[in-house]
Design a protein around this motif. Sequence first.
Motif, short mmCIF file in Angstrom:
data_model
loop_
_atom_site.label_atom_id
_atom_site.label_comp_id
_atom_site.label_asym_id
_atom_site.label_seq_id
_atom_site.Cartn_x
_atom_site.Cartn_y
_atom_site.Cartn_z
N ASP A 78 0.70 -1.34 0.15
CA ASP A 78 -0.05 -0.30 -0.12
C ASP A 78 1.06 1.21 -0.44
O ASP A 78 0.41 1.95 0.42
N SER B 22 2.50 4.70 -0.67
CA SER B 22 1.57 5.49 -0.94
C SER B 22 1.84 7.13 -0.89
O SER B 22 2.41 7.46 0.05
N GLY C 144 -4.62 -1.66 -1.38
CA GLY C 144 -3.66 0.08 -2.05
C GLY C 144 -4.81 0.94 -2.16
O GLY C 144 -5.92 0.55 -2.47
N THR C 145 -4.29 1.99 -2.62
CA THR C 145 -4.37 3.69 -2.42
C THR C 145 -4.60 3.99 -4.14
O THR C 145 -3.86 3.36 -4.62
N TRP D 23 -2.06 5.29 -6.47
CA TRP D 23 -0.53 4.59 -6.42
C TRP D 23 -0.97 3.35 -6.97
O TRP D 23 0.65 3.21 -7.25
N ILE D 24 -2.03 2.63 -7.08
CA ILE D 24 -2.30 1.18 -7.15
C ILE D 24 -1.75 0.20 -8.41
O ILE D 24 -1.74 1.24 -9.01
N SER E 61 5.01 -4.66 -7.14
CA SER E 61 4.11 -4.05 -7.41
C SER E 61 4.42 -2.60 -6.50
O SER E 61 3.55 -1.63 -7.04
N ASP E 62 5.54 -2.75 -5.51
CA ASP E 62 5.70 -1.93 -4.46
C ASP E 62 6.12 -0.74 -5.65
O ASP E 62 6.92 0.82 -5.08
N TYR F 271 5.96 -0.35 -9.24
CA TYR F 271 5.09 0.75 -9.57
C TYR F 271 4.65 1.50 -8.38
O TYR F 271 4.52 2.84 -9.25
N SER F 272 4.18 1.17 -7.02
CA SER F 272 4.06 2.46 -6.34
C SER F 272 4.57 3.14 -6.69
O SER F 272 4.43 4.93 -6.13
N GLY G 146 4.23 6.17 -8.87
CA GLY G 146 3.63 7.11 -8.95
C GLY G 146 4.20 8.24 -7.77
O GLY G 146 3.57 9.88 -8.27
N TRP H 298 6.47 1.20 -13.98
CA TRP H 298 4.37 1.17 -15.28
C TRP H 298 5.23 0.02 -15.69
O TRP H 298 4.04 0.38 -16.41
#
Length: 241
Positions: free
Chosen positions: A93, A95, A133-134, A137-138, A158-159, A161-162, A165, A216
């Motif tokens: 999560d 963000s 996740g928010t 930023w997810i 995935s972290d 990717y965030s 953001g 991304w």
Amino acid sequence: MGGIEIPRLTNRFFREIKISSTLNHENIVPLWGVACQFGVLPALVSPWLKNGTLTEYLQNRHKELPRGQQYALLRDVARGLEYLHSQLIVHGDLSGFNVLVDDDGKARITDFGLSALVPARISQALLPTAPGGTLHWIAPEYLRADASDVPSMLSQASDVYSFGGIMLQVLEGKIPYHYIPHTAALVGQVLQGITPRRPVVPVIIDEDWDFMQKCWLPHAASRPSATDIVTIMEARAMIVV
């Protein structure tokens, strides 16, 4: 509070204590202890960081932050993320609301309620019961994942990717997809793989924009590692004064 919510909160609370109690890094908000009698669940005790969340900090100070200090914030987040991943922990999560800024302007990652340890043998009580996740930023795979598909939900990629953001947010001063006002439309964009658009004002150099695109990438395995991010952000912070 309904009967369905209590078990979920309890699991999240247990997960956060379990994970936070093992962490020791300057870019991670420490867990000092647990206090009772503040509500249904005990309260986690951590230091008070008066600058608040990264999102609040940027809203108040972005215009006055030198580019070097912006890169320093990103370096701090990257170092904290690298540490988590070295401990086989996925934040889940990451963000602008789950990064705090301390009195010295140092960024520190917090809120491990959706985090999980990733070794194969793990107590089910530590696993998120649904993708979290928010949204701004997810990673898209979180929204596509079946709740029973644990590997797709617990991904270091995935972290990363965030983090892309967060990088956009720090350099532009606005949260990703700030131009989309409705949640349903935002979800649709993420599911379709439409990444945040580049700011019209030239506040992001080509090299940084290209690096965000790597964070991304739709194929999670092709994204850079947290260590790759640290290398890039440390170099940026040293060059830009």
